[in-house]
Each structure stands twice: as C-alpha cells, then as structure tokens.
Design an enzyme around this catalytic site. Structure first.
Site, mmCIF file in Angstrom:
data_model
loop_
_atom_site.group_PDB
_atom_site.id
_atom_site.type_symbol
_atom_site.label_atom_id
_atom_site.label_comp_id
_atom_site.label_asym_id
_atom_site.label_seq_id
_atom_site.Cartn_x
_atom_site.Cartn_y
_atom_site.Cartn_z
ATOM 1 N N CYS A 126 3.175 33.135 34.047
ATOM 2 C CA CYS A 126 4.463 32.468 34.220
ATOM 3 C C CYS A 126 5.109 31.860 32.979
ATOM 4 C CB CYS A 126 4.306 31.368 35.270
ATOM 5 S SG CYS A 126 3.021 30.155 34.868
ATOM 6 N N PRO A 127 4.563 31.965 31.755
ATOM 7 C CA PRO A 127 5.194 31.277 30.622
ATOM 8 C C PRO A 127 6.658 31.630 30.404
ATOM 9 C CG PRO A 127 3.011 32.031 30.004
ATOM 10 C CD PRO A 127 3.308 32.621 31.354
#
EC number: 2.1.1.37
Length: 399
Positions: free
Chosen positions: A96-97
C-alpha cells in the site's frame, strides 16, 4: 456446509490467514513474492502446529498468474477447491505505500499501486465465490486515489460481484493499535442467490452485511475514554493503570499477556547508532512527531508502521520496541514467533505490513455470519485439519 476454502495473496507472514484459519476456514493456497516473508509464514505454521496449505505455498509474482500456463493451473486448483468445499474465497492486501499519505503516494502508476489492479484482474479471471481486499485508508479517502478505487469496484461489479465496504479501525476488534484500513468484501451474485438473498444491485445494502457483529469497542466509545496523554519518561518507573479505560486495549496489557520479556523474539530490536540521548528526552506517550514516537503503556499504540524513519520507543525503557512487542501490538497469540535468523528490517517490515490478528479474526467471523455458517459447526466438519494441542490451546485463548 463445509468450511470455505481460502486462496491467499500477498500473504506476508500470514496474520490475515491465521485470523481466517483459526475461525474455521480451510487454507488451500498461499502466494507471497518476498522469500523472507514466505519463510516466516511457513516457520510460524510449524511453531503453531498448523499443516501446510493444501495446494502449498508459492513464491511468485502475482502478475504471472494472469498469463498462461499459470492462469490455467490456478483455475484447476480453484475448481478443485469449489468441488470439494463449495465456497472459495480470495483474500489479500496488496502493498500500500503508493496510496499511503505517509508513503510514496504514486497511486495506480506506482509499482505497488499496480498490484491492486492485478489482484482485481485475478479475481475477475478466476471467479472465486467471494473475496476480501484490504488497503490503507488513503486509497478510499484521497480524491485522486478514490477515482481508481471506484474504477476497480466497477470492474468487479461488471464481473458479477456484489460488494460491501467499511473503513475499520483495528481498535474496534480489540487490537491495542490505532489502525484504519479500508476493507472491501464481494460475493458472486450466484452465491447470494443460492443463500437466499434477493440482490439486484451491485452494492450490498448496509443492513444485510453484519459489519457490527464482532465489533467489541465501537470507535465512538473508544475515543471518549479518559486516556492518559503524556508523562515524563523515567526508565522502569511503575505507573498504575488509570481508571475508566479498557485495559485490554493498552500496550502494557498486551506486553504482559504475551510475556514479551521472555518471548523468543524479545532480544530483537534496533540498537541506536549514536548513543541513547534521543531515547531519554521524549515523554512517555508523546507520539506527536513523525519519528521517535514513545508509546504510553496505558494507551493503545499508533499504527504499527516501522519504515520511513518512523521509530517507536518503548514506554519505560530507553530503547526501540522489540519484535516480540511489535507482535503483541498486532494482537498475535504469544505462541506466534518469527525466525531467529530473519533480519531486523524484514522482521519489522512483515510485522508492520500484516493485518492485526484480532481484526482479521473479527472480519473472518463476520463473513461466516453473512454466509450463514457457524464457526463451531465448521470446525466440527473438519476432516483434514488436525491441529496440535498447542494450536488448539491458542485457538481457545484468542477467539
């Protein structure tokens, strides 16, 4: 009804899978690209006395599963699981970064962001009975990412899925950690019809999906408790638990519950490169800065994110938290351990990336409720799943 069968993607160290499996699901297939994470997944199952997934653990880029011959090979396994167990679920939380406010924020074009579209395409190709998608709230709340998120939902709807979603906070499930995540769950329309649901829309009406069934601490209540703010730091000083707060949501409760001082991963923590000065001037409970947040023993932890220079300090010791303490903050059973030879970077990364165990457990049970499957009945119907006595003890403690 026999237990639903699970295919897990982006499995990491298996926190999400463990939450499902301890509540009666059958683990069929596991996919994880990063070798140290997959090694940890397999190590933890041996420690807990849990058998390997029926179709094994696969270290492979999920994108490869979209093309031949991997696509057909996976289809055969999915169909075999459907024939044997009836319902097949895909679960996963793509990295998810690229959607995180504190991360790269590159969105759909980032290397990690693209994996969300890959996972959705895989669901549309393989047609599991249901799926779970987990990601950071930035995908759901940030305007430019929300457009992409809605496109992914529309694709799922076009491929016969009815969806429901909720922005959860892990605190609600009894995890001692403020962690907001978007959870999207979808069911094939044919599955809903077989269950007796009359659904002609693509969005499941809120009153039909029992999101609140396993919420132990509604957010509206949690944030009204008189939580302590900050206290001066003094190493190993004793501080009694304040009255009027749920002790079981505190860091100290979980440190004691998991006996972190004697845990196999107790001695694993990053040592400072330049002395302890910075570790002694930050008040207990001061988590106001981007880095060097000191936890308060009688409060819940900030989100367990240990990358991007975010440093979490022990409440009453002049050091960073240990791997054992991070596992406790993720609400793992104390029997859960990471391999001793795992690097600290990989250890904290896999712990921080994981879905907190109690949140995973609550969501897993909520899906069973919706499907009309009793956890107890599913466990009684098991044939291939024969956990060790230690594993059974863990189940009785945590669910």
């Amino acid at each position: 009804m026999s237990e639903p069968s699970i295919f897990s993607f982006f499995a990491g160290a298996g926190f999400l899978d463990l939450g499902f499996e301890m509540n009666g699901y059958h683990m069929a297939y596991v996919n994880e690209l990063h070798a140290p994470f997959l090694k940890t997944y397999q190590h933890s199952r041996k420690v807990l006395g849990v058998p390997e997934p029926e179709f094994g653990c696969h270290q492979e880029d999920i994108a490869n599963l979209l093309d031949e011959p991997h696509r057909s090979e996976l289809s055969v396994l999915v169909q075999e699981a459907k024939d044997k167990y009836g319902l097949v679920g895909f679960i996963g939380g793509p990295p998810c970064p690229d959607f995180s406010v504190g991360g790269k924020n590159r969105g759909r074009t980032g290397d990690n962001g693209k994996l969300t579209a890959t996972y959705v395409e895989l669901i549309c190709q393989q047609h599991p009975s249901f799926f779970l998608f987990e990601n950071v709230k930035g995908l759901w709340k940030t305007a430019k990412h929300r457009v992409f998120y809605e496109e992914m939902k529309q694709k799922l709807h076009a491929n016969g899925y009815v969806t429901t979603e909720r922005l959860i906070n892990s605190l609600e499930y009894g995890v001692p950690q403020y962690r907001e995540r978007i959870i999207l769950v979808g069911f094939q329309k044919d599955v809903l019809k077989d269950l007796g649901y009359q659904v002609d829309l693509s969005i499941l009406p809120e009153e039909l999906f029992p999101w609140m069934n396993h919420i132990k601490y509604p957010a509206s209540d949690v944030f009204n408790y008189p939580w302590p703010t900050t206290d001066s730091f003094c190493e190993d000083i004793l501080r009694p638990c304040p009255t009027g707060i749920p002790r079981e949501l505190t860091v100290e409760h979980w440190f004691r519950k998991n006996d972190v001082e004697h845990h196999p991963n107790a001695a694993q923590y990053f040592q400072p490169r330049a002395g302890l000065a910075k570790f002694t001037v930050i008040d207990e409970g001061d988590d106001s800065k981007k880095s060097y947040k000191r936890l308060h023993r009688w409060r819940y932890s900030p989100t367990a994110a240990y990358g991007n220079n975010e440093v979490h300090l022990h409440p009453y010791k002049a050091r960073r938290i240990s791997v054992a303490e991070a596992l406790a903050i993720q609400s793992l059973p104390k029997e859960y351990t990471l391999p001793q030879d795992m690097t600290l970077t990989d250890a904290f990364k896999t712990v921080g990336n994981g879905v907190p165990f109690l949140a995973a457990s609550g969501i897993a049970r909520t899906i069973l409720d919706f499907l009309g499957v009793s956890t107890c009945n599913v466990l009684q119907h098991r044939t291939s799943f024969q956990p060790s006595m230690d594993y059974q003890k863990t189940v009785s403690i945590t669910i």
